[in-house]
Design an enzyme around this catalytic site. Structure first.
Site, PDB file in Angstrom:
ATOM      1  N   ASP A   1      -0.797  -0.392   6.104  1.00 39.23           N
ATOM      2  CA  ASP A   1      -0.770   0.253   7.417  1.00 39.23           C
ATOM      3  C   ASP A   1      -1.822  -0.342   8.346  1.00 39.23           C
ATOM      4  OD1 ASP A   1      -2.516   3.350   6.465  1.00 39.23           O
ATOM      5  OD2 ASP A   1      -3.088   1.256   6.324  1.00 39.23           O
TER       6      ASP A   1
ATOM      7  N   ASP B   1       0.882  -1.165   0.000  1.00 31.48           N
ATOM      8  CA  ASP B   1       0.000   0.000   0.000  1.00 31.48           C
ATOM      9  C   ASP B   1       0.924   1.220   0.000  1.00 31.48           C
ATOM     10  OD1 ASP B   1      -2.359   1.618   0.433  1.00 31.48           O
ATOM     11  OD2 ASP B   1      -1.636   1.842   2.488  1.00 31.48           O
TER      12      ASP B   1
ATOM     13  N   ASP C   1      -6.697  -1.491   5.266  1.00 29.86           N
ATOM     14  CA  ASP C   1      -6.228  -2.548   4.373  1.00 29.86           C
ATOM     15  C   ASP C   1      -6.521  -3.946   4.905  1.00 29.86           C
ATOM     16  OD1 ASP C   1      -5.060  -0.869   2.386  1.00 29.86           O
ATOM     17  OD2 ASP C   1      -3.415  -0.467   3.760  1.00 29.86           O
TER      18      ASP C   1
END
Length: 671
Positions: free
Chosen positions: A564, A371, A568
């Protein structure tokens, strides 16, 4: 010659045991009480056996009398039995419990049958008792090494466990009272004095201090914290007194979730551990029946078909030797110990692995998907430029900051930080937030519009495009375009180095998924050296893209997703390995991820992979070492070439070597 070798070995055991008791046993980080007692038992037994080596059998025979013609032999046997029971009573007890509970075939049963059988054979043949007791002695030495190694691993993890707070300070009637952290309600104000642990997550309302976060992150440098900042449980206040308003209950705080994660790590076994468990369940009864066959069939065949003497004693001795050699301790102990030590070593570095199955999978990681925001970048937007301003830049920034002052959006926060002054809410009226476009308000009675190009078009205002990559915030004042402000995320200091380190470590492809605009995503990916980038993705799109990548990769290769952990969670759960980084205080990260990095340093990803690969190398080394030596010695034992002393090496020696090799998993600093 054999007596000399045995005497030297016993002397080494005595000196080593004495040294360990003196130099390790009394230290805080040394032996446990149980380990000290076992070392004393080893010392006493070795001393008894060594003393008996210097007293000849003839000396005992001189004790024979008229009334008791075998008195010397009996006294000699009693002396050896004293040593045997000192060193082996717990093994005998465990074997008895196993038989009662119908769990017969374990290492305790093997050692009991082999040593009791060897003693019985020595009594019957008026032979040497030393072998049987030496087998038990060296087996217990191997068990001690195994226990000490596990203790070392546990102490590594217990350094993490030390983050568990014992109390929270609550002010009542002008005095501080220590209460159980479970009793502190959300919204309460607690006091943390220098040297104390922060017991519950919260926000500092008064005071400043340097926080020691090493138990959580592995980072030795303290972090400065002041009023208004978040603080998480498990940190230690070093310099100042803090007043903290709690934002979570103790059971939901970071420290509780981390402790639960670590305590449950051992319940998730790797494929290697499952194989060893299944192997031991089949192997142990197989060798017991093989030993029984070795004791019965050759003598029967010699008598019935070859017309030779049965030699029951010879074949019984070979069967007992076969049993001692066959004990699968090296495999059963060293493999789980290697994984346990690997998890313990990783935890010292601020890398929490939820189980040995994830440690094993991590070693085969060939694709790493990132990400962007909060993972490769800080997730903190900063003002990087003000362009085409028709007024003083500070005045333009003041208009934008005041108009956005009521918003909690990250862009608004970045404008407030760049402005750097207190915003007077009384100067702002008629605030109108237009979703997806921006904000309109009156500042000191002057109409101000702050937002994207869509907002400018809706107001029929022409605006200037920006040559820089980032989020462009256009500002209109009193119905006229006044300029734009460039805001962009900041790449983490070690992000580029981390990508290079992963490729050097054998990761074949690095991929970035982000919801940001294509130009921003491509700029970040290019600056970091990432192989592929996919932009403008919603959370559901990220899951779909990861599933597509999972279908495309080779079967044995593993795909890790690094996020993080806040938004997610679906992707972390879907990947082969979910790695949450910078996840302190994030419930979603600890819940969804398989590996949690307790700070936001991307370099820890490479370290986690290297730790797992080192651990797996040691596991495979131990499997090969144990099986090759074990089956070679079993063959020699069945042929009568191996005696009890070779059996001791095959069983205890291999176990000690495997355990010492497994301890290497603890040392991960230089990976």
């Amino acid at each position: 010659m054999q007596e000399l070798v045995v005497s030297v070995l016993l002397g080494v055991v005595i000196l080593t045991a004495a040294a360990l008791l003196i130099f390790v046993g009394g230290r805080e980080n040394g032996m446990t009480r149980k380990q000290r007692i076992m070392m004393i038992r080893i010392l006493i037994t070795a001393a008894v056996l060594l003393g008996l080596q210097f007293v000849s059998a003839e000396a005992f025979d001189g004790l024979d009398g008229y009334a008791f013609p075998s008195a010397g032999r009996l006294i000699r046997l009693v002396c050896y039995l004293i040593g045997y029971f000192i060193i082996g009573y717990d093994i005998l007890k465990k074997a008895g419990k196993g038989i009662r509970n119908r769990r017969v075939f374990d290492e305790n049963f093997l050692m009991t049958v082999a040593t009791v059988g060897a003693l019985a054979l020595a009594i019957y043949e008026n032979g040497e008792y030393l072998e049987a007791i030496a087998v038990m002695l060296f087996y217990q030495i191997g068990e001690w090494f195994q226990g000490y190694a596990v203790g070392r691993s546990r102490r590594n993890i217990s350094n993490l466990m030390d983050i568990r707070p014992d109390y929270a300070n609550v002010e009542a009637n002008g005095k501080l009272e220590q209460v159980d952290p479970d009793e502190v309600e959300v919204g309460s104000v607690i006091i943390v004095r220098p040297g104390e642990k922060v017991p519950i997550d919260g926000i500092i309302v008064e005071g400043s201090s340097s926080l020691n976060t090493s138990a959580l992150t592995g980072e030795s440098l303290p972090r400065e914290a002041k009023a208004g900042e978040e603080v998480i449980s498990g940190c230690i206040s070093m310099t100042g007194v803090l007043k903290v308003r709690t934002t979570k209950e103790f059971g939901e705080s970071t420290v509780s979730q981390i402790l639960d994660l670590v305590e449950n790590a051992s319940s998730r076994k790797s494929k290697s551990e499952d194989f060893i468990s299944k192997f031991a369940r089949v192997y142990t009864p197989a060798v017991c029946y093989s030993a029984l066959a070795l004791a019965i069939f050759p003598p029967v065949i010699r008598m019935a078909f070859l017309g030779l003497a049965a030699e029951w004693g010879v074949w019984l001795y070979r069967a007992l030797t076969f049993l001692v050699i066959s004990c699968p301790c090296a495999l059963v102990i060293s493999i789980p110990l290697s994984f346990f030590a690997g998890i313990g070593g990783a935890s010292q570095e601020g890398v929490l692995v939820k189980g040995s199955n994830y440690l094993e999978s991590l070693s085969r990681t060939r694709y790493v998907v990132f990400d962007k925001t909060g993972t490769l970048t800080k997730g903190v937007f900063e003002v990087n430029g003000i362009h085409h301003a028709v007024m003083d830049q500070e005045k333009l920034l003041e208009y934008a900051a005041l108009a956005e002052s009521a918003s909690s959006h990250p862009i608004s926060k970045s404008l407030q930080r760049a402005y750097g002054k207190e915003t007077d809410a009384g100067r702002v009226t008629d605030i109108q937030e237009i979703s997806g476009n921006g904000v309109m308000a009156k500042v000191d009675g002057t109409p101000v519009a702050v937002g994207n190009d869509k907002l400018m078009r809706s107001l029929n205002l022409s605006y200037s495009d920006c040559h820089q990559t980032g989020t462009i915030i256009h500002v209109a004042v009193d119905g006229a375009y006044a300029g734009h402000i460039v805001i962009s995320d900041v790449v983490k200091p070690h992000a580029k180095e981390a990508i290079a380190a992963l490729k050097k470590a054998g990761v074949e492809k690095t991929i970035m998924l982000t919801g940001d605009a294509g130009k921003v995503a491509e700029r970040v990916a290019a600056s970091l050296g990432i192989d592929e980038v996919y932009s403008e993705l919603l959370p559901a799109d990220k899951v779909a893209k990861v599933e597509e990548l999972l279908r495309m990769k080779p079967d044995k290769a593993k795909l890790a997703f690094v996020g993080d952990g806040i938004n997610d969670a679906p992707v972390l759960s879907r990947a082969d390995i979910g790695i949450a980084m910078g996840a302190m205080g994030s419930d979603a990260a600890i819940e969804a991820a398989d590996v949690v990095l307790m700070d936001d340093d991307p370099l820890k990803i490479k370290k986690a992979i290297c730790i797992s690969r080192k651990c797996l190398r040691i596991v495979y080394q131990n499997i090969v070492l144990a099986l090759v030596i074990k089956f070679a010695c079993l063959t020699l034992g069945a042929l009568g070439i191996a005696n009890m002393y070779l059996a001791i090496f095959a069983d205890v020696g291999v176990m000690v070597l495997a355990v010492l090799n497994a301890i290497r998993c603890l040392f991960v600093k230089k990976l």
